[in-house]
Scaffold this motif. Structure first.
Motif, PDB file in Angstrom:
ATOM      1  N   ASN A 116      11.558  12.705  58.766  1.00  0.00           N
ATOM      2  CA  ASN A 116      12.727  12.871  59.622  1.00  0.00           C
ATOM      3  C   ASN A 116      13.949  12.986  58.722  1.00  0.00           C
ATOM      4  O   ASN A 116      13.947  12.500  57.587  1.00  0.00           O
ATOM      5  CB  ASN A 116      12.894  11.668  60.549  1.00  0.00           C
ATOM      6  CG  ASN A 116      11.749  11.553  61.529  1.00  0.00           C
ATOM      7  OD1 ASN A 116      11.097  12.537  61.860  1.00  0.00           O
ATOM      8  ND2 ASN A 116      11.498  10.337  61.991  1.00  0.00           N
ATOM      9  N   GLY A 117      14.998  13.599  59.225  1.00  0.00           N
ATOM     10  CA  GLY A 117      16.208  13.792  58.438  1.00  0.00           C
ATOM     11  C   GLY A 117      16.765  12.507  57.846  1.00  0.00           C
ATOM     12  O   GLY A 117      17.268  12.502  56.731  1.00  0.00           O
ATOM     13  N   ASN A 118      16.624  11.396  58.570  1.00  0.00           N
ATOM     14  CA  ASN A 118      17.152  10.130  58.063  1.00  0.00           C
ATOM     15  C   ASN A 118      16.279   9.540  56.956  1.00  0.00           C
ATOM     16  O   ASN A 118      16.670   8.580  56.318  1.00  0.00           O
ATOM     17  CB  ASN A 118      17.347   9.117  59.200  1.00  0.00           C
ATOM     18  CG  ASN A 118      16.066   8.767  59.916  1.00  0.00           C
ATOM     19  OD1 ASN A 118      15.060   9.459  59.787  1.00  0.00           O
ATOM     20  ND2 ASN A 118      16.110   7.707  60.690  1.00  0.00           N
ATOM     21  N   LYS A 119      15.111  10.105  56.734  1.00  0.00           N
ATOM     22  CA  LYS A 119      14.226   9.637  55.662  1.00  0.00           C
ATOM     23  C   LYS A 119      14.248  10.573  54.450  1.00  0.00           C
ATOM     24  O   LYS A 119      13.492  10.398  53.507  1.00  0.00           O
ATOM     25  CB  LYS A 119      12.784   9.513  56.161  1.00  0.00           C
ATOM     26  CG  LYS A 119      12.600   8.486  57.250  1.00  0.00           C
ATOM     27  CD  LYS A 119      12.770   7.093  56.704  1.00  0.00           C
ATOM     28  CE  LYS A 119      12.481   6.063  57.783  1.00  0.00           C
ATOM     29  NZ  LYS A 119      12.608   4.724  57.296  1.00  0.00           N
ATOM     30  N   LEU A 120      15.110  11.579  54.474  1.00  0.00           N
ATOM     31  CA  LEU A 120      15.196  12.521  53.363  1.00  0.00           C
ATOM     32  C   LEU A 120      15.598  11.829  52.064  1.00  0.00           C
ATOM     33  O   LEU A 120      15.230  12.272  50.975  1.00  0.00           O
ATOM     34  CB  LEU A 120      16.184  13.640  53.697  1.00  0.00           C
ATOM     35  CG  LEU A 120      16.106  14.892  52.856  1.00  0.00           C
ATOM     36  CD1 LEU A 120      14.703  15.477  52.848  1.00  0.00           C
ATOM     37  CD2 LEU A 120      17.099  15.925  53.347  1.00  0.00           C
ATOM     38  N   LEU A 121      16.294  10.732  52.177  1.00  0.00           N
ATOM     39  CA  LEU A 121      16.666   9.961  50.989  1.00  0.00           C
ATOM     40  C   LEU A 121      15.431   9.490  50.225  1.00  0.00           C
ATOM     41  O   LEU A 121      15.471   9.367  48.996  1.00  0.00           O
ATOM     42  CB  LEU A 121      17.549   8.774  51.374  1.00  0.00           C
ATOM     43  CG  LEU A 121      18.183   7.995  50.233  1.00  0.00           C
ATOM     44  CD1 LEU A 121      19.043   8.897  49.356  1.00  0.00           C
ATOM     45  CD2 LEU A 121      19.027   6.859  50.788  1.00  0.00           C
ATOM     46  N   SER A 122      14.321   9.257  50.915  1.00  0.00           N
ATOM     47  CA  SER A 122      13.074   8.871  50.248  1.00  0.00           C
ATOM     48  C   SER A 122      12.594   9.961  49.297  1.00  0.00           C
ATOM     49  O   SER A 122      12.068   9.671  48.225  1.00  0.00           O
ATOM     50  CB  SER A 122      11.974   8.590  51.269  1.00  0.00           C
ATOM     51  OG  SER A 122      12.284   7.467  52.046  1.00  0.00           O
ATOM     52  N   VAL A 123      12.785  11.210  49.679  1.00  0.00           N
ATOM     53  CA  VAL A 123      12.409  12.336  48.813  1.00  0.00           C
ATOM     54  C   VAL A 123      13.270  12.314  47.558  1.00  0.00           C
ATOM     55  O   VAL A 123      12.774  12.387  46.435  1.00  0.00           O
ATOM     56  CB  VAL A 123      12.553  13.684  49.554  1.00  0.00           C
ATOM     57  CG1 VAL A 123      12.278  14.848  48.625  1.00  0.00           C
ATOM     58  CG2 VAL A 123      11.640  13.723  50.778  1.00  0.00           C
TER      59      VAL A 123
END
Length: 84
Positions: free
Chosen positions: A55-62
């Motif tokens: 999800n867009g809010n988990k892009l920081l994990s990438v």
């Protein structure tokens, strides 16, 4: 959001590449949900592939996964250059 990042990092030799891959592989276990990686040597070039479906809010994990990888690559390559 789905995507794939491929990094190709040249090393001095196949042996250096294998040492780098073996050092980095330990950190690839337990990636956050939605991320999957592969790491291997193509001759003397380390290849890292990160596939993600987050999800867009988990892009920081990438971003964090790639940041950690690059920091660790730098540390291992610095160590290898000091050994030689």
């Amino acid at each position: 959001m789905r995507g794939r990042v491929i990094l190709r990092i040249p090393t001095q030799s196949r042996d250096d590449c294998e040492a780098l891959v073996n050092s980095l592989r330990v950190d690839e276990a337990g990636l956050p949900r939605g991320l999957a990686s592969s790491i291997w040597c193509d001759g003397d070039v380390m290849v890292y592939e990160l596939n993600f479906d987050v999800n867009g809010n988990k892009l920081l994990s990438v971003y964090n996964t790639l940041d950690d990888l690059i920091r660790n690559v730098k540390a291992v390559l610095n160590s290898l250059s000091r050994i030689k």
